[in-house]
Design an enzyme around this catalytic site. Structure first.
Site, PDB file in Angstrom:
ATOM      1  N   LYS A 143       6.179  -0.539  14.720  1.00 33.19           N
ATOM      2  CA  LYS A 143       5.138  -1.326  14.072  1.00 33.19           C
ATOM      3  C   LYS A 143       5.857  -2.329  13.186  1.00 33.19           C
ATOM      4  O   LYS A 143       6.497  -1.947  12.208  1.00 33.19           O
ATOM      5  CB  LYS A 143       4.270  -0.375  13.236  1.00 33.19           C
ATOM      6  CG  LYS A 143       2.968  -0.979  12.783  1.00 33.19           C
ATOM      7  CD  LYS A 143       2.101   0.057  12.094  1.00 33.19           C
ATOM      8  CE  LYS A 143       2.256  -0.063  10.610  1.00 33.19           C
ATOM      9  NZ  LYS A 143       1.082   0.416   9.850  1.00 33.19           N
ATOM     10  N   LYS A 173       9.281   5.188   7.841  1.00 35.29           N
ATOM     11  CA  LYS A 173       9.754   4.065   7.032  1.00 35.29           C
ATOM     12  C   LYS A 173      10.950   4.560   6.237  1.00 35.29           C
ATOM     13  O   LYS A 173      10.798   5.435   5.374  1.00 35.29           O
ATOM     14  CB  LYS A 173       8.654   3.615   6.065  1.00 35.29           C
ATOM     15  CG  LYS A 173       7.411   3.029   6.735  1.00 35.29           C
ATOM     16  CD  LYS A 173       6.273   2.933   5.725  1.00 35.29           C
ATOM     17  CE  LYS A 173       5.132   2.055   6.198  1.00 35.29           C
ATOM     18  NZ  LYS A 173       3.934   2.191   5.322  1.00 35.29           N
ATOM     19  N   HIS A 216      -3.366  -6.240   1.988  1.00 34.91           N
ATOM     20  CA  HIS A 216      -2.448  -7.225   2.562  1.00 34.91           C
ATOM     21  C   HIS A 216      -3.084  -8.601   2.719  1.00 34.91           C
ATOM     22  O   HIS A 216      -2.444  -9.541   3.178  1.00 34.91           O
ATOM     23  CB  HIS A 216      -1.944  -6.774   3.941  1.00 34.91           C
ATOM     24  CG  HIS A 216      -1.050  -5.576   3.880  1.00 34.91           C
ATOM     25  ND1 HIS A 216      -0.673  -4.870   4.993  1.00 34.91           N
ATOM     26  CD2 HIS A 216      -0.446  -4.974   2.835  1.00 34.91           C
ATOM     27  CE1 HIS A 216       0.109  -3.877   4.630  1.00 34.91           C
ATOM     28  NE2 HIS A 216       0.267  -3.918   3.333  1.00 34.91           N
ATOM     29  N   HIS A 273       8.151  -1.271   9.725  1.00 35.77           N
ATOM     30  CA  HIS A 273       8.512  -2.208   8.658  1.00 35.77           C
ATOM     31  C   HIS A 273       7.673  -1.906   7.413  1.00 35.77           C
ATOM     32  O   HIS A 273       6.882  -0.967   7.406  1.00 35.77           O
ATOM     33  CB  HIS A 273       8.233  -3.648   9.119  1.00 35.77           C
ATOM     34  CG  HIS A 273       6.756  -3.930   9.296  1.00 35.77           C
ATOM     35  ND1 HIS A 273       6.229  -5.188   9.361  1.00 35.77           N
ATOM     36  CD2 HIS A 273       5.680  -3.083   9.413  1.00 35.77           C
ATOM     37  CE1 HIS A 273       4.918  -5.120   9.510  1.00 35.77           C
ATOM     38  NE2 HIS A 273       4.561  -3.872   9.542  1.00 35.77           N
ATOM     39  N   ASP A 333       0.891   8.137   7.587  1.00 31.18           N
ATOM     40  CA  ASP A 333       1.835   7.242   6.896  1.00 31.18           C
ATOM     41  C   ASP A 333       1.877   7.662   5.421  1.00 31.18           C
ATOM     42  O   ASP A 333       2.785   8.394   5.013  1.00 31.18           O
ATOM     43  CB  ASP A 333       1.378   5.787   7.074  1.00 31.18           C
ATOM     44  CG  ASP A 333       2.116   4.808   6.177  1.00 31.18           C
ATOM     45  OD1 ASP A 333       3.176   5.168   5.645  1.00 31.18           O
ATOM     46  OD2 ASP A 333       1.645   3.659   5.996  1.00 31.18           O
ATOM     47  N   GLU A 380       1.667  -9.627   6.625  1.00 37.63           N
ATOM     48  CA  GLU A 380       2.425  -9.226   7.816  1.00 37.63           C
ATOM     49  C   GLU A 380       2.281 -10.242   8.946  1.00 37.63           C
ATOM     50  O   GLU A 380       2.553  -9.937  10.106  1.00 37.63           O
ATOM     51  CB  GLU A 380       1.994  -7.829   8.264  1.00 37.63           C
ATOM     52  CG  GLU A 380       2.286  -6.793   7.178  1.00 37.63           C
ATOM     53  CD  GLU A 380       2.063  -5.357   7.620  1.00 37.63           C
ATOM     54  OE1 GLU A 380       1.473  -5.128   8.701  1.00 37.63           O
ATOM     55  OE2 GLU A 380       2.477  -4.460   6.870  1.00 37.63           O
ATOM     56  N   SER A 393       0.866  -1.178   0.000  1.00 36.73           N
ATOM     57  CA  SER A 393       0.000   0.000   0.000  1.00 36.73           C
ATOM     58  C   SER A 393       0.904   1.230   0.000  1.00 36.73           C
ATOM     59  O   SER A 393       0.954   2.010   0.928  1.00 36.73           O
ATOM     60  CB  SER A 393      -0.930   0.001   1.214  1.00 36.73           C
ATOM     61  OG  SER A 393      -0.221   0.206   2.409  1.00 36.73           O
ATOM     62  N   GLU A 427      -4.201   5.193  12.119  1.00 37.29           N
ATOM     63  CA  GLU A 427      -3.277   5.618  11.064  1.00 37.29           C
ATOM     64  C   GLU A 427      -4.029   5.827   9.753  1.00 37.29           C
ATOM     65  O   GLU A 427      -4.947   5.068   9.431  1.00 37.29           O
ATOM     66  CB  GLU A 427      -2.225   4.513  10.910  1.00 37.29           C
ATOM     67  CG  GLU A 427      -1.177   4.728   9.837  1.00 37.29           C
ATOM     68  CD  GLU A 427      -0.189   3.547   9.828  1.00 37.29           C
ATOM     69  OE1 GLU A 427       0.043   2.923  10.889  1.00 37.29           O
ATOM     70  OE2 GLU A 427       0.336   3.254   8.742  1.00 37.29           O
ATOM     71  N   ASP A 479      -4.815   0.688  11.288  1.00 42.68           N
ATOM     72  CA  ASP A 479      -4.319   1.395  10.112  1.00 42.68           C
ATOM     73  C   ASP A 479      -5.392   1.249   9.044  1.00 42.68           C
ATOM     74  O   ASP A 479      -5.613   0.160   8.517  1.00 42.68           O
ATOM     75  CB  ASP A 479      -2.979   0.815   9.627  1.00 42.68           C
ATOM     76  CG  ASP A 479      -2.449   1.560   8.394  1.00 42.68           C
ATOM     77  OD1 ASP A 479      -3.094   2.546   7.976  1.00 42.68           O
ATOM     78  OD2 ASP A 479      -1.400   1.148   7.855  1.00 42.68           O
ATOM     79  N   GLU A 512      -5.162  -2.837   8.785  1.00 40.75           N
ATOM     80  CA  GLU A 512      -4.475  -3.430   9.937  1.00 40.75           C
ATOM     81  C   GLU A 512      -5.261  -3.259  11.227  1.00 40.75           C
ATOM     82  O   GLU A 512      -5.717  -2.159  11.541  1.00 40.75           O
ATOM     83  CB  GLU A 512      -3.093  -2.774  10.105  1.00 40.75           C
ATOM     84  CG  GLU A 512      -2.241  -2.965   8.863  1.00 40.75           C
ATOM     85  CD  GLU A 512      -0.904  -2.232   8.921  1.00 40.75           C
ATOM     86  OE1 GLU A 512      -0.495  -1.806  10.027  1.00 40.75           O
ATOM     87  OE2 GLU A 512      -0.291  -2.088   7.853  1.00 40.75           O
TER      88      GLU A 512
END
Ligand code: PGA
Ligand code: ZN
Length: 438
Positions: free
Chosen positions: A400, A349, A165, A377, A324, A217, A53, A297, A254, A174
């Site tokens: 995270k 990140k 994901h 990550h 993010d 993840e 993403s 997030e 998230d 998430e």
């Protein structure tokens, strides 16, 4: 045998060789690995992780296209390491991170590292820092943060995966547990692992064995459709493991909402409903009232600074509002967000911006503005543990890095366990990194 050229010899820090190659990431795609060796035989290995993403404002990965690896080959990026970066930085002092990073940025010459490739540059940047640390015989977190690097991060563990994901119909990407109500990192991790396994049992009993498949993840990707079902499962699992939701273990989301935004109609599509910004704020507000949520997030799409600001003005005393895809670890975008009061936390990140130097700059800007920093990550990861050292080195307070399962995720947690043992008096910040206990 330990080679005893040491820090008193400056020549020991000079970069002797730089070698790029392709290796595999956790999704089975090729990525860039770079090994840097110094004259003192310090060795540093860096890797480029890879997002699914990805924000449109991120540093660009150079990929080959064509038929090999379904277009995802990194042959050109590797060649850029070996033919462009290597000759330019061999002979430079590996401690001069800034000069080396700036040299790569200059050679690239684009705004988003599209020529040499963010993947080539980030792997080199990390490898250089590790090589310098290794030449000094220091662990990376101490090389970054000195002796005062003693703050372990509160982990935010993504144990239910949705969005891009996972192969399910959950809109939000998430669903995380946040074990902040413990006094050490290792106790917090143990509780999280117990909760993860309770979740697995509950999923198997309620939905059958196919429900325990995992997403990118390492979190479960059960065939659910509703946000509240996923949140209820987290609460049930926390209780089943014998912990108290809110008091010991909080929740975080998230949304990764750029994927849920319909530009033509200017609405967010959540569970089949079209929601305006105001309606979406109501939706979040009810979730925050009904569940022990401490962080959300990307609640709005990657260019909607205004909606972020509106939400933050109402919720910053209760939760972390994390940018993010909004900030993409980019100093200018973060400055804009700060001036608009668009958030109160930034996801960090390294590969979004492309170098360690720029990452440190973002962390400094965030800190000065009173923003929290969450080291993160990517969904496509490797066995590299640099982000664990980075989190401790910069005293980020939060990390995270996925579920406590799958090697590329556990590598990060395992490294933190090691650091916790190595540090003389390790600290764990608990709920102090959040606006309040839920
Ligand atoms: P990504 O997801 O690595 O696929 O971008 C992580 C996130 O959105 O936080
Ligand atoms: Zn995100």
């Amino acid at each position: 045998m330990h080679v005893i050229y040491h820090s008193e010899y400056d020549e020991a820090f000079l970069i002797k060789s730089v070698r790029g190659r392709w290796v595999l990431d956790s999704r089975g795609n090729p990525t860039v690995q770079v090994k840097v060796v110094t004259e003192g035989l310090g060795v540093g290995v860096g890797y480029a992780p890879s997002g699914a993403s990805t924000g449109v404002h991120e540093a660009v990965e150079v990929r080959d296209g064509g038929r090999e690896f379904h277009g995802k080959g990194v042959g050109r990026a590797v060649e850029n390491v070996n033919k462009m970066i290597a000759p330019a930085i061999i002979g430079m002092d590996s401690r001069r991170q800034r000069e080396i990073d700036m040299k790569m940025i200059e050679m690239d010459g684009t705004r988003n590292k599209a020529r040499i490739g963010g993947n080539a540059i980030v792997a080199t940047s990390i490898a250089v820092a590790k090589a310098a640390a290794s030449t000094m015989d220091l662990p990376l977190y101490q090389y970054i943060g000195g002796k005062q690097a003693d703050l372990l991060p509160v982990p935010m563990l993504n144990i239910i995966n949705g969005g891009v994901h996972a192969g399910n119909k959950l809109d939000f990407q998430e669903f995380m547990i946040v074990p902040a109500g413990f006094s050490t990192f290792s106790e917090a991790l143990r509780a999280s692992v117990e909760i993860y396994h309770e979740l697995k049992n509950i999923l198997k009993n309620r939905y059958g064995p196919q429900a325990i498949n995992v997403g990118d993840e390492g979190g479960f990707a059960p065939p659910l459709e509703k946000t509240r079902e996923a949140l209820d499962l987290l609460v049930d699992s926390i209780k089943a493991a014998g912990y108290s939701p809110g008091d010991q273990v909080a929740l975080a989301l998230d949304v990764a909402s750029s994927r849920l935004f319909n530009r033509d109609r200017n609405v967010y599509v959540i569970e089949g409903q079209e929601l305006s910004v105001d309606k979406l704020i109501d939706y979040y507000s009810k979730l925050v009232n009904d569940y022990p949520i401490v962080s959300i997030e990307d609640p709005f799409h990657e260019d909607d600074f205004e909606a972020f600001a509106k939400f933050t003005s109402e919720f910053s005393h209760r939760i972390l509002v994390v940018g993010d895809d909004l900030f993409v670890t980019n100093p200018e975008r973060l400055e804009k967000g700060i001036s608009m009061r668009a958030a109160n936390a930034v996801l960090v990140k390294v590969n979004q911006v492309g170098t360690l130097t720029e990452t440190f700059a973002v962390i400094d800007i965030a800190r000065t503005a009173g923003y929290r920093t969450i080291i993160s990550h990517r969904s496509g990861e490797t066995e590299d543990t640099a982000i664990s050292d980075l989190a401790v080195g910069v005293r980020a307070g939060l990390i995270k890095t996925g579920a406590p399962a799958r090697g590329e995720r556990t590598a990060k947690y395992n490294r933190l366990l090691e650091i916790e043992e190595e540090v003389e008096k390790p600290k764990y910040p608990g709920f102090s990194v959040f606006p309040r206990k839920p």
